[in-house]
Each structure stands twice: as C-alpha cells, then as structure tokens.
Design an enzyme around this catalytic site. Sequence first.
Site, PDB file in Angstrom:
ATOM      1  N   CYS A  40       0.697  -1.286   0.113  1.00 57.57           N
ATOM      2  CA  CYS A  40       0.036  -0.161   0.102  1.00 57.57           C
ATOM      3  C   CYS A  40       0.740   1.362   0.007  1.00 57.57           C
ATOM      4  CB  CYS A  40      -0.893  -0.062   1.074  1.00 57.57           C
ATOM      5  SG  CYS A  40      -2.064  -1.552   1.467  1.00 57.57           S
ATOM      6  N   HIS A  54      -2.759   6.439   4.587  1.00 58.92           N
ATOM      7  CA  HIS A  54      -1.952   5.564   4.889  1.00 58.92           C
ATOM      8  C   HIS A  54      -0.531   6.241   4.576  1.00 58.92           C
ATOM      9  CE1 HIS A  54      -0.793   0.978   5.352  1.00 58.92           C
ATOM     10  NE2 HIS A  54      -0.296   1.906   6.306  1.00 58.92           N
TER      11      HIS A  54
END
Length: 587
Positions: free
Chosen positions: A82, A143
């Site tokens: 990610c 994130h």
Amino acid sequence: MLHLEHSWSWLAVMVGVLLGARPSACRDLSGSRPNILLLMADDFGIGDIGCYGNNSIRTPNIDRLAEDGVMLTQHIAAASVCTPSRAAFLTGRYPLRSGMVSSNGYRVLQWTGVSGGLPTNETTFAKILKDRGYATGLIGKWHLGLNCESSNDHCHHPLNHGFDHFYGMPFSMMGDCIHWELSEKRAGMEHKLNVCFQIMAFAALTLTAGKLTHLTSGSWTPVVWSTIAATLLFVTSYSIGVLIVHADCFLMRNHTITEQPMHFQRTTSLILKEVSSFVQRNKHRPFLLFVSFLHVHTPLITTEKFRGKSAHGLYGDNTEEMDWMVGQILDTLDMEGLTNSTLVYFTSDHGGSLEAQLGKEQYGGWNGIYKGGKGMGGWEGGIRVPGIFRWPGVLPAGRVIHEPTSLMDVFPTVVQLGGGEVPQDRVIDGRSLVPLLRGAAEHSAHEFLFHYCGKYLHAARWHEKDSGRLWKVHYMTPRFHPKGAGACYGRGVCPCSGDGVTQHSPPLLFELSRDPSEARPLSPDSEPLYNMVVAQVGEAVEQHRKTLSPVPTQFSLSNIIWKPWLQPCCGTFPFCACGQDEDHSET
C-alpha cells in the site's frame, strides 16, 4: 469579382471546418479542463472484475465504466504493497525517490502515531491542481503518515499535500480493527508480551521463594520490581487489542477526529455522503476528488445488505458492495449533470492478498492468470492492476489498450488535463497517457519499467516496440512457503531480501507477450535473444540507477516505531471516544 472571391473564401472556410471537424466522441481537449474523479480500491485483484475476465463476481458498475471508456490491460503499480504504491501514484515517482521504501522489512507504515510519511518536499498532483484553481478532496484511506513532532503538527496530512478537504482513515483498514483472527500486529504483540510476562512472573516467583526460604539475601526491591513488571506486562497483553483499535481505527475530517474508534457498519454510508457533499459543494468549479476505498482490504467490513449475497464468501460480498458504491458515485455525477465534464478513473493500489486465509476460507483477492500477489516483488499478480478511464465525448468508448502503463502515469495525465505543469526540478517517472487514451499514440511512452520490493530491485520489463514483444527479467524472487506453494502462507507477506528470496544468476527471463502467467522461464538454449535481452535490460537498469539520489528513508526504525506523543486522540490516550459525524457541512 471581389464578391465572387469573397464567396469562394467563405466556401473554402466552410469546407475546411467540415473536413477538420471531429465527431463528439473525440472532441478537442484544448481549453477543456475536466473535473477529475479518481477511484482506488485497496488490495483488489485484477481477476475479480467482470470486464477483466471474472464471471462469478458481479461488478456491473465497474464494467459499465469500461464499456463507456478505455480499459488498460497492462497497468502496473510501482509497488506491491500500500504505502509505497500510493506515494508513487500521488507523485508520479518511484517510491525509492521519496524515501517511501525500507530495507528493514517494514514495508508500510505500521501505526498512525509514527513520524514517517510522505515528505513535505514531494509534489502531488493535488498540489499542482489546487494552484490551478481546482477544489481538491481526498475521501477514504490515506496511509501516508500524519505527524512529525507532535500529535497535531499534521506535517504528512493530506491537507499538507495539496488537498483542500480530507475525510477518512489516516491509517488503513486492518483485521486488528475488529479483533479479527487475521491479525497484522495484535496477535504477534500479544504473544511477545505473554512470553515476557511469563519470564518476569517466573523471576518474581523465584526471587520470592528464595527470600522466604532464606536461600537468597539482600533487599526485597528486585522482587517488588519484577512483580510490578509482570503485572504491567499481563495487563498490557490483554489490553493491546483495544489500544490498537483506538490508536489506528478512527475517522478524521480535515484536522478533526470525528469518530474514535470507528463504527464500521455506518462507515460506507458516511463515505458516500461525504462524496455527494463534496461534489455538490464544488459542482460549479473544476474539482479533483480522490476516493480511496477502504474496500476490499481485510477484515472486509461489509454491510448487512451485501453479506452472504455473492458466490465467493465475504470477499465476494465486499467486492460487490464496493462496486455498488462505484455506482452510487457515478449516479451522483449524473444527478448533478457532471458526467460529460468529468474524467473518471478506476484502479487498485496493487494486487490481491493470497496469504489472507483462515483454514480453507480465502479472504484475499484473485489475480487472474497472473503469478503471485500482494507483497511479492516483481511477480505480475502483485503489481498488475485494473486501469479504466471514462470521459464521455472525449475518450472513445469500449477501447482496450494492451500497452504497458503505470499508476505513476496518472500524475502527468491529471496535471496536463488540469492545465498544470509537470515539475522540472525532479525526476518524474510517469508519462502522460493522454496521447495513448485518445488514440494519437500507437505505443506507450514507457520502454522500461522497474519493479521494486522495498529498496531492492526485483525485476524490470522491456517493451520492445518495434517487434511488440514484452520481456520481463527477474533478478530475485520471493521463496514461497511451503515449498511448491504459490505464496508465502503462514508468513503474512513475502520478504524482499535475505533468506526469504532467491537470487537469480543468470536472471529469469519471461516473454510476457506470449507467457503472461510467467510460467515458462526462458534460457539461452530456448531463446536465441536471451543474452541480448538480459544485456539490454541490464543497461537500462544501470542508466536508471544513475538517476537516483540518496534521500532520508521514511521507514527507518525511528520513523516507524510508535510514539505516544504523536498519537491523535479526541481525549487523553487511550481514553479516546468521540462520534461527531452527523455534521457534513464543513468545506
């Protein structure tokens, strides 16, 4: 005579206009600045979409985007996990250039309360378009870090990277948010704390027994401190799960925490309301909206309406709910009359997670015919992602492009369409997709693409444009576990280096144009061009490495370790409790 010449002039002009006119499906882009809607799924396998070959999971809304737009079949993420993939997407640069990679095994940010994140000197497409008058918003997963030195300095926050508006999770959805069996860190931490507790408890008992039987002399202080330590370890081991939920699983609007911890059954509706609100507020000016779905990352939070409705368990349910969300967002554009003035893009940050298993139940995605998955370096299953663009009246409907492209290409594409300029003070690895999408270019602007795992170069591909052949060279690959499996089962994610990878000398070579599954490695005996291809790719790697400059790593131990003073909390941690999400009026 003059009247006749004038008539002929007008006739010539009219003929020129008619001959030069384009049908509405291909109108000129000059002077046209679209709204831009970017949709990114999380951990979504390319094999889970109908338009990419799946016939058992229902994705009618994503399929409709492909029918009405352009579909890319060789769309590649810059990383198979990610955080680095998203950094590359936003900046158009390999994550190594921004320090968003690691060599210590921590390949994504592990906590919200850490000091690592997307550096402030990086330029995102949001920052450029904001300067060009666009309203910019991010709704969903971030994130990419939050704070640097205090719990509210917001140095890595989306609002510090060009977004006017943010609503969503600063961190990421994870199994630990609901105390799930598939745990990213809770289970491991509980085990370590229990081991330490047992050691300290044994020490306390031993010291106490020694004192009571007069086998040892001296102060009772060691007994007291070892008992206190054992007690603290015991309490912490049983409360760590709750602490993680409060530390990482919360929602923010701009700089304000609105829900801590999250109430997951209403998160989907809150995100859709936020999208609708943003579009309505900004429909009279150009906007860039990045919707970063929390779907389909484990623990696959799915509302009751979709649970048990698919043929593929909870993962299928979650996928079909996300597709429904895509439909709701597209309907919002329709209702506001913005469909024809909006470029819509759908993708995933990387491939599906094959290791997301419990017993015989698969909770991760399917990557189609491609080998490997999330976290697996250069294997196609971890980096080949969907790529769909729709702009009615501008991009041709139903077109399929088989040229190599990258998530990093979205950066210069969006900047160009928004009337901005690509930065000249740094290397930009992405290439504008506008000529390819419009049909003005036959081939992708990429001749070579490089595939990193952390800071390690695992593979590289070469698009030999003259022949149309697509070569892939693997310098190292993860060792699957158990032997003969297709993933690193029982290990969470495959490693990037060390004993967990195999170094290939000579390198593995595949011709993806004939072997997209990477099932048949070539050799000098089976491929006459083997040595030439390996040498050509090796030279490209060397030239690429010359463009790299040392930068501080954002994944150093000091940057990824949890720091209590950086922890956002609506209260005093760990007593964080708030729920203010009834108000959606903030701009």
